[in-house]
Design a protein around this motif. Structure first.
Motif, PDB file in Angstrom:
ATOM      1  N   LYS A   1      74.865 -20.870  52.998  1.00 44.99           N
ATOM      2  CA  LYS A   1      75.008 -22.323  52.830  1.00 44.99           C
ATOM      3  C   LYS A   1      75.795 -22.703  51.581  1.00 44.99           C
ATOM      4  CE  LYS A   1      70.540 -22.923  50.559  1.00 44.99           C
ATOM      5  NZ  LYS A   1      69.243 -23.551  50.618  1.00 44.99           N
ATOM      6  N   THR A   2      76.051 -21.764  50.664  1.00 48.94           N
ATOM      7  CA  THR A   2      76.788 -22.093  49.443  1.00 48.94           C
ATOM      8  C   THR A   2      78.209 -21.545  49.404  1.00 48.94           C
ATOM      9  OG1 THR A   2      76.031 -20.129  48.229  1.00 48.94           O
ATOM     10  CG2 THR A   2      74.625 -22.112  48.129  1.00 48.94           C
ATOM     11  N   THR A   3      78.589 -20.747  50.380  1.00 46.98           N
ATOM     12  CA  THR A   3      79.892 -20.080  50.351  1.00 46.98           C
ATOM     13  C   THR A   3      81.039 -21.064  50.230  1.00 46.98           C
ATOM     14  OG1 THR A   3      79.018 -18.255  51.670  1.00 46.98           O
ATOM     15  CG2 THR A   3      81.397 -18.460  51.559  1.00 46.98           C
ATOM     16  N   SER A   4      81.059 -22.108  51.038  1.00 47.29           N
ATOM     17  CA  SER A   4      82.165 -23.074  51.002  1.00 47.29           C
ATOM     18  C   SER A   4      82.269 -23.757  49.647  1.00 47.29           C
ATOM     19  CB  SER A   4      81.999 -24.125  52.096  1.00 47.29           C
ATOM     20  OG  SER A   4      82.146 -23.534  53.359  1.00 47.29           O
ATOM     21  N   THR A   5      81.142 -24.129  49.079  1.00 44.05           N
ATOM     22  CA  THR A   5      81.146 -24.787  47.770  1.00 44.05           C
ATOM     23  C   THR A   5      81.727 -23.863  46.703  1.00 44.05           C
ATOM     24  OG1 THR A   5      79.212 -26.087  48.364  1.00 44.05           O
ATOM     25  CG2 THR A   5      79.670 -25.860  46.014  1.00 44.05           C
TER      26      THR A   5
ATOM     27  N   LEU B   1      83.766 -21.201  47.144  1.00 43.03           N
ATOM     28  CA  LEU B   1      85.190 -20.983  47.378  1.00 43.03           C
ATOM     29  C   LEU B   1      86.009 -22.212  46.999  1.00 43.03           C
ATOM     30  CD1 LEU B   1      85.246 -18.964  50.703  1.00 43.03           C
ATOM     31  CD2 LEU B   1      86.019 -18.188  48.451  1.00 43.03           C
ATOM     32  N   ASN B   2      85.573 -23.386  47.403  1.00 44.95           N
ATOM     33  CA  ASN B   2      86.319 -24.606  47.077  1.00 44.95           C
ATOM     34  C   ASN B   2      86.463 -24.780  45.568  1.00 44.95           C
ATOM     35  OD1 ASN B   2      86.687 -25.234  49.769  1.00 44.95           O
ATOM     36  ND2 ASN B   2      84.917 -26.584  49.857  1.00 44.95           N
TER      37      ASN B   2
ATOM     38  N   GLN C   1      94.161 -20.594  49.953  1.00 45.21           N
ATOM     39  CA  GLN C   1      92.735 -20.674  50.256  1.00 45.21           C
ATOM     40  C   GLN C   1      92.299 -19.633  51.293  1.00 45.21           C
ATOM     41  OE1 GLN C   1      91.111 -24.597  50.724  1.00 45.21           O
ATOM     42  NE2 GLN C   1      92.478 -25.456  49.178  1.00 45.21           N
TER      43      GLN C   1
ATOM     44  N   MET D   1      85.148 -13.416  55.190  1.00 46.40           N
ATOM     45  CA  MET D   1      83.692 -13.452  55.033  1.00 46.40           C
ATOM     46  C   MET D   1      83.029 -12.685  56.164  1.00 46.40           C
ATOM     47  SD  MET D   1      83.507 -17.479  54.201  1.00 46.40           S
ATOM     48  CE  MET D   1      85.078 -17.814  54.955  1.00 46.40           C
TER      49      MET D   1
ATOM     50  N   GLN E   1      78.958 -11.837  57.508  1.00 47.05           N
ATOM     51  CA  GLN E   1      77.579 -12.269  57.299  1.00 47.05           C
ATOM     52  C   GLN E   1      76.627 -11.086  57.423  1.00 47.05           C
ATOM     53  OE1 GLN E   1      76.624 -15.941  59.195  1.00 47.05           O
ATOM     54  NE2 GLN E   1      74.428 -15.671  58.955  1.00 47.05           N
TER      55      GLN E   1
ATOM     56  N   HIS F   1      76.854 -14.214  52.804  1.00 45.21           N
ATOM     57  CA  HIS F   1      78.221 -13.816  53.119  1.00 45.21           C
ATOM     58  C   HIS F   1      78.684 -12.804  52.079  1.00 45.21           C
ATOM     59  CE1 HIS F   1      79.250 -17.724  55.409  1.00 45.21           C
ATOM     60  NE2 HIS F   1      79.201 -16.726  56.265  1.00 45.21           N
TER      61      HIS F   1
ATOM     62  N   VAL G   1      82.092 -12.096  50.585  1.00 46.03           N
ATOM     63  CA  VAL G   1      83.348 -12.843  50.530  1.00 46.03           C
ATOM     64  C   VAL G   1      84.376 -12.010  49.779  1.00 46.03           C
ATOM     65  CG1 VAL G   1      84.440 -14.995  49.800  1.00 46.03           C
ATOM     66  CG2 VAL G   1      82.022 -14.989  50.455  1.00 46.03           C
TER      67      VAL G   1
END
Length: 112
Positions: free
Chosen positions: A13-17, A19-20, A38, A42, A44, A71, A73
């Motif tokens: 649930k935190t991977t996108s945050t 990476l961004n 970008q 990833m 899982q 993930h 990453v």
């Protein structure tokens, strides 16, 4: 230009945050492959850990074995030859990552 692969593990649930944040802080050095930016890979899986009595866990309880969907990453980091960009990318990872201790690896890549 020297390249590194930064590999880290994070709750799904935190991977996108994460990476961004890293991409925004280092748009010219992290996650670029040719004319693409970008970029990340990833996979899982399930991570396990047991916080000791002195830990301050973001997830789980002290002295209890915990399992978390995470993930793995992988991102490329381009450096200027002084290792400052990879150091900065790792520092940003540690700033935004929810875990008290961030699991990560850095690999220097070589072209053939």
């Amino acid at each position: 230009m020297p390249r590194f692969k930064l590999v880290f593990f994070a709750p799904v649930k935190t991977t996108s945050t994460i990476l961004n944040h890293i991409f925004a802080k280092h748009p010219n050095h992290v996650g670029k492959i040719g004319e693409y930016d970008q970029c990340a890979f990833m996979t899982q899986g399930t991570g396990q850990f047991r916080p000791t009595a002195n830990a301050k866990p973001a997830i789980g309880s002290k002295e209890q074995l915990e399992y978390v969907e995470e993930h793995r990453v992988e991102v490329l980091v381009y450096d200027e030859g002084d290792n400052e960009q990879i150091k900065a990318a790792v520092a940003e990872l540690k700033k935004v990552h929810p875990y008290e201790e961030v699991a990560y690896d850095v690999y220097r890549l070589k072209d053939f």
